[in-house]
Write a protein that holds these residues in place. Structure first.
Motif, PDB file in Angstrom:
ATOM      1  N   GLY A 124       0.800  -1.217   0.000  1.00 46.75           N
ATOM      2  CA  GLY A 124       0.000   0.000   0.000  1.00 46.75           C
ATOM      3  C   GLY A 124       0.831   1.263   0.000  1.00 46.75           C
ATOM      4  N   GLN A 125       2.139   1.144   0.325  1.00 44.31           N
ATOM      5  CA  GLN A 125       3.023   2.314   0.324  1.00 44.31           C
ATOM      6  C   GLN A 125       3.869   2.367  -0.941  1.00 44.31           C
ATOM      7  OE1 GLN A 125       5.151   3.079   4.052  1.00 44.31           O
ATOM      8  NE2 GLN A 125       3.905   1.524   5.057  1.00 44.31           N
ATOM      9  N   GLN A 126       4.359   1.219  -1.367  1.00 40.83           N
ATOM     10  CA  GLN A 126       5.143   1.145  -2.601  1.00 40.83           C
ATOM     11  C   GLN A 126       4.487   0.143  -3.531  1.00 40.83           C
ATOM     12  OE1 GLN A 126       9.279   0.342  -1.843  1.00 40.83           O
ATOM     13  NE2 GLN A 126       9.575   2.220  -0.677  1.00 40.83           N
ATOM     14  N   ARG A 127       4.327   0.542  -4.786  1.00 38.37           N
ATOM     15  CA  ARG A 127       3.580  -0.282  -5.734  1.00 38.37           C
ATOM     16  C   ARG A 127       4.242  -1.637  -5.973  1.00 38.37           C
ATOM     17  NH1 ARG A 127      -0.349   1.544  -8.606  1.00 38.37           N
ATOM     18  NH2 ARG A 127       0.368   3.688  -8.476  1.00 38.37           N
ATOM     19  N   CYS A 139       3.020  -9.578  -6.123  1.00 38.00           N
ATOM     20  CA  CYS A 139       3.615  -8.250  -6.182  1.00 38.00           C
ATOM     21  C   CYS A 139       4.897  -8.338  -6.986  1.00 38.00           C
ATOM     22  CB  CYS A 139       3.855  -7.657  -4.787  1.00 38.00           C
ATOM     23  SG  CYS A 139       5.276  -8.291  -3.902  1.00 38.00           S
ATOM     24  N   GLU A 140       5.215  -7.243  -7.662  1.00 35.98           N
ATOM     25  CA  GLU A 140       6.340  -7.211  -8.588  1.00 35.98           C
ATOM     26  C   GLU A 140       7.652  -7.621  -7.932  1.00 35.98           C
ATOM     27  OE1 GLU A 140       8.984  -6.148 -11.811  1.00 35.98           O
ATOM     28  OE2 GLU A 140       6.888  -6.791 -11.686  1.00 35.98           O
ATOM     29  N   ALA A 141       7.950  -7.054  -6.764  1.00 36.25           N
ATOM     30  CA  ALA A 141       9.236  -7.318  -6.119  1.00 36.25           C
ATOM     31  C   ALA A 141       9.389  -8.792  -5.761  1.00 36.25           C
ATOM     32  CB  ALA A 141       9.391  -6.443  -4.875  1.00 36.25           C
ATOM     33  N   ARG A 142       8.342  -9.390  -5.192  1.00 34.11           N
ATOM     34  CA  ARG A 142       8.440 -10.791  -4.782  1.00 34.11           C
ATOM     35  C   ARG A 142       8.547 -11.722  -5.981  1.00 34.11           C
ATOM     36  NH1 ARG A 142       7.341 -12.358   0.427  1.00 34.11           N
ATOM     37  NH2 ARG A 142       8.199 -14.345  -0.329  1.00 34.11           N
ATOM     38  N   LEU A 143       7.874 -11.389  -7.071  1.00 38.13           N
ATOM     39  CA  LEU A 143       7.974 -12.216  -8.280  1.00 38.13           C
ATOM     40  C   LEU A 143       9.428 -12.309  -8.742  1.00 38.13           C
ATOM     41  CD1 LEU A 143       4.890 -11.169 -10.443  1.00 38.13           C
ATOM     42  CD2 LEU A 143       5.361 -13.429  -9.523  1.00 38.13           C
ATOM     43  N   SER A 154       6.919   9.567  -8.447  1.00 31.93           N
ATOM     44  CA  SER A 154       7.829  10.694  -8.266  1.00 31.93           C
ATOM     45  C   SER A 154       8.879  10.336  -7.236  1.00 31.93           C
ATOM     46  CB  SER A 154       7.069  11.944  -7.807  1.00 31.93           C
ATOM     47  OG  SER A 154       6.479  11.725  -6.541  1.00 31.93           O
ATOM     48  N   LYS A 155       9.980  11.069  -7.274  1.00 37.62           N
ATOM     49  CA  LYS A 155      11.022  10.906  -6.271  1.00 37.62           C
ATOM     50  C   LYS A 155      10.723  11.871  -5.130  1.00 37.62           C
ATOM     51  CE  LYS A 155      14.608   9.550  -9.561  1.00 37.62           C
ATOM     52  NZ  LYS A 155      15.943   9.863 -10.131  1.00 37.62           N
ATOM     53  N   GLY A 156      10.944  11.381  -3.914  1.00 32.61           N
ATOM     54  CA  GLY A 156      10.677  12.246  -2.766  1.00 32.61           C
ATOM     55  C   GLY A 156       9.219  12.217  -2.361  1.00 32.61           C
ATOM     56  N   GLN A 157       8.660  13.390  -2.083  1.00 33.34           N
ATOM     57  CA  GLN A 157       7.307  13.494  -1.562  1.00 33.34           C
ATOM     58  C   GLN A 157       6.275  13.078  -2.612  1.00 33.34           C
ATOM     59  OE1 GLN A 157       6.397  17.351  -0.063  1.00 33.34           O
ATOM     60  NE2 GLN A 157       4.479  16.741   0.887  1.00 33.34           N
ATOM     61  N   GLU A 158       5.282  12.339  -2.168  1.00 29.28           N
ATOM     62  CA  GLU A 158       4.222  11.859  -3.069  1.00 29.28           C
ATOM     63  C   GLU A 158       3.432  13.042  -3.619  1.00 29.28           C
ATOM     64  OE1 GLU A 158       0.225   9.572  -2.062  1.00 29.28           O
ATOM     65  OE2 GLU A 158       1.982   8.300  -1.822  1.00 29.28           O
ATOM     66  N   ARG A 159       3.079  12.959  -4.934  1.00 32.19           N
ATOM     67  CA  ARG A 159       2.367  14.048  -5.580  1.00 32.19           C
ATOM     68  C   ARG A 159       1.131  13.535  -6.290  1.00 32.19           C
ATOM     69  NH1 ARG A 159       4.612  16.118  -9.878  1.00 32.19           N
ATOM     70  NH2 ARG A 159       5.990  14.349 -10.269  1.00 32.19           N
TER      71      ARG A 159
END
Length: 460
Positions: free
Chosen positions: A113-116, A126-130, A301-306
């Motif tokens: 929920g924080q990182q896609r 999820c992409e990372a676990r795959l 985005s890098k840094g703060q979410e927009r």
């Protein structure tokens, strides 16, 4: 306190304690159910009260408890913290049993929920676990503190993908898995950005630093890093007829082609220069048809979410009004939904089908976004406007303007309501250019291919 005294103690229904007159600080705690526990109560070097649990009776005899209480008393006077030492030993014992899979499960639960890339899709992946599970599958159930950097390097060196899409190596896959694994290992070991108290895993686990392994992609000439592929005019002319709704039957995507919105979603990517995931996540409540704008709650985005508010071209709005969900427009429903109502997925299958039928190759969904950007630039759209549409960064920062100018720009937009948004102008011109490509005859496409080939040879 004597052994006979202790054995005669009966449960009182409440917790009680007894102090030992022989060894100062030693107490026997009697639980409401009669459970007996030795503990030491005293003061540390700085005067603070400390309670250190020794153990249960009769596992600990009275004599052994007195000796342990004396040892604890001396440590406290020397400024040591017996509780901290016990905690460290417990963590070391626990870390010996924590596997790489455990660390990944914990990190995935934390970041979902924080990182896609760490958030599961509707299919439960999820992409990372795959990527990580595929490359390092032989290490997943080993204690992570026993795994060495050499083990990780061997996993990358010996990895063979189940499906080889015509690539000579799997270095791109291993490089991505290596990159994704860096943060979970840092988090578990409380390393780098996770070194501050409370930022890392509890309890801490000693893990190797995968940065110490070699990234085989660095030596692979077939992996160039940043992708620059854009579709040529002739390719667009061939592809665009298949990016529509209802989905062309010749694509053979699903039995009921009217329910497949992936091809038209790819056209929407072209018309808006949006990212694939932004289009997938798009809901009807995000579109203001009266104002002709699309609100994106979150853009990469890098840094703060927009977030981003993107004006839509007339053609993009027309497409939305032709979709099956438009008439009802349930607020939270996905615009480009699958047959079950969830977000559309498996774009690779649609991508492959379109390439097969159009006779094109070597492009994927993100290349459509890059192609849209290139067309706008060739139509003399100011780069700052293109950057704003792409939502790469705050385009004003490239001009050297201060952050406060954002507020002035917002006020100006409210005052000058009669002035058409330059982003809308750029996207309308993009839509017109795409329409021109789609209307080309076969003879015009062949002539365009000939001219593009001549230009390509000239650049070489």
């Amino acid at each position: 306190m004597t052994d006979l005294f202790i054995r005669k103690l009966k449960p009182q229904g409440i917790r009680t304690s007894y102090s030992d007159a022989q060894q100062i600080g030693l107490r026997l705690r009697v639980g409401a159910n009669g459970h007996l526990t030795f503990a030491y109560h005293g003061r540390a070097l700085n005067g603070t009260k400390k309670t250190v649990t020794i153990g249960d009776y009769p596992t600990w005899s009275l004599k052994a408890a007195r000796e342990e209480a004396e040892r604890i008393r001396r440590e406290l006077k020397e400024g040591k913290d017996p509780n901290e030492e016990k905690r460290r030993l417990r963590e070391e014992a626990a870390s010996e049993k924590v596997t790489l899979r455990d660390v990944l499960d914990d990190y995935e639960a934390k970041m979902a929920g924080q990182q896609r890339i760490w958030t599961r899709s509707p299919k439960g992946r999820c992409e990372a676990r795959l990527r990580i599970d595929a490359v390092f599958d032989k290490l997943l159930d080993r204690p992570v503190s026993d795994i060495t950097v050499d083990d990780f390097a061997k996993g990358m060196r010996t990895y063979e993908p189940r499906q080889n899409r015509g690539k000579a190596t799997a270095h791109g896959q291993t490089s991505r898995a290596r990159s994704y694994l860096i943060k979970p290992l840092d988090w578990a070991a409380r390393r780098n950005k996770f070194r501050k108290a409370g930022a890392g895993r509890e309890p801490k686990v000693n893990t190797p630093d995968i940065r110490d392994t070699h990234d085989f992609a660095e030596d692979d000439p077939t992996i160039t890093g940043k992708r620059t592929r854009v579709l040529s005019g002739a390719e667009l002319a061939k592809v665009l007829p298949y990016l529509r709704y209802p989905a062309p039957k010749e694509l053979k995507l699903v039995d009921v082609t009217t329910q497949d919105l992936r091809p038209v979603a790819m056209r929407f990517i072209l018309l808006t220069a949006a990212r694939r995931q932004e289009v997938i996540d798009m809901r009807w409540c995000d579109v203001d048809f009266e104002a002709g704008k699309w609100f994106k709650p979150k853009v990469k985005s890098k840094g703060q979410e927009r977030s981003q508010v993107l004006p839509l071209s007339d053609e993009a709005l027309r497409i939305l009004t032709c979709l099956p969900g438009y008439q009802d427009r349930h607020s939270n429903a996905y615009v480009f939904a699958n047959e079950a109502g969830g977000p559309a997925g498996n774009f690779q299958r649609a991508n492959d089908a379109i390439k097969r039928e159009s006779g094109t190759s070597d492009w994927h969904r993100h290349d459509l976004r890059r192609t849209a950007s290139q067309i706008m630039l060739e139509l003399n759209t100011p780069p700052m406007i293109v950057d704003t549409i792409l939502a790469h960064t705050n385009a004003l920062t490239k001009t050297g303007a201060s952050n406060s100018i954002d507020h002035y720009a917002e006020v100006t937009r409210k005052i000058m309501l009669h002035v058409e948004d330059p982003q809308k102008i750029a996207l309308d011109r993009l839509a017109a250019a795409l329409d021109a490509f789609e209307r080309m005859s076969e003879e015009e496409i062949k002539e365009l291919e000939r001219r593009e080939e001549i230009e390509l040879r000239r650049k070489r």
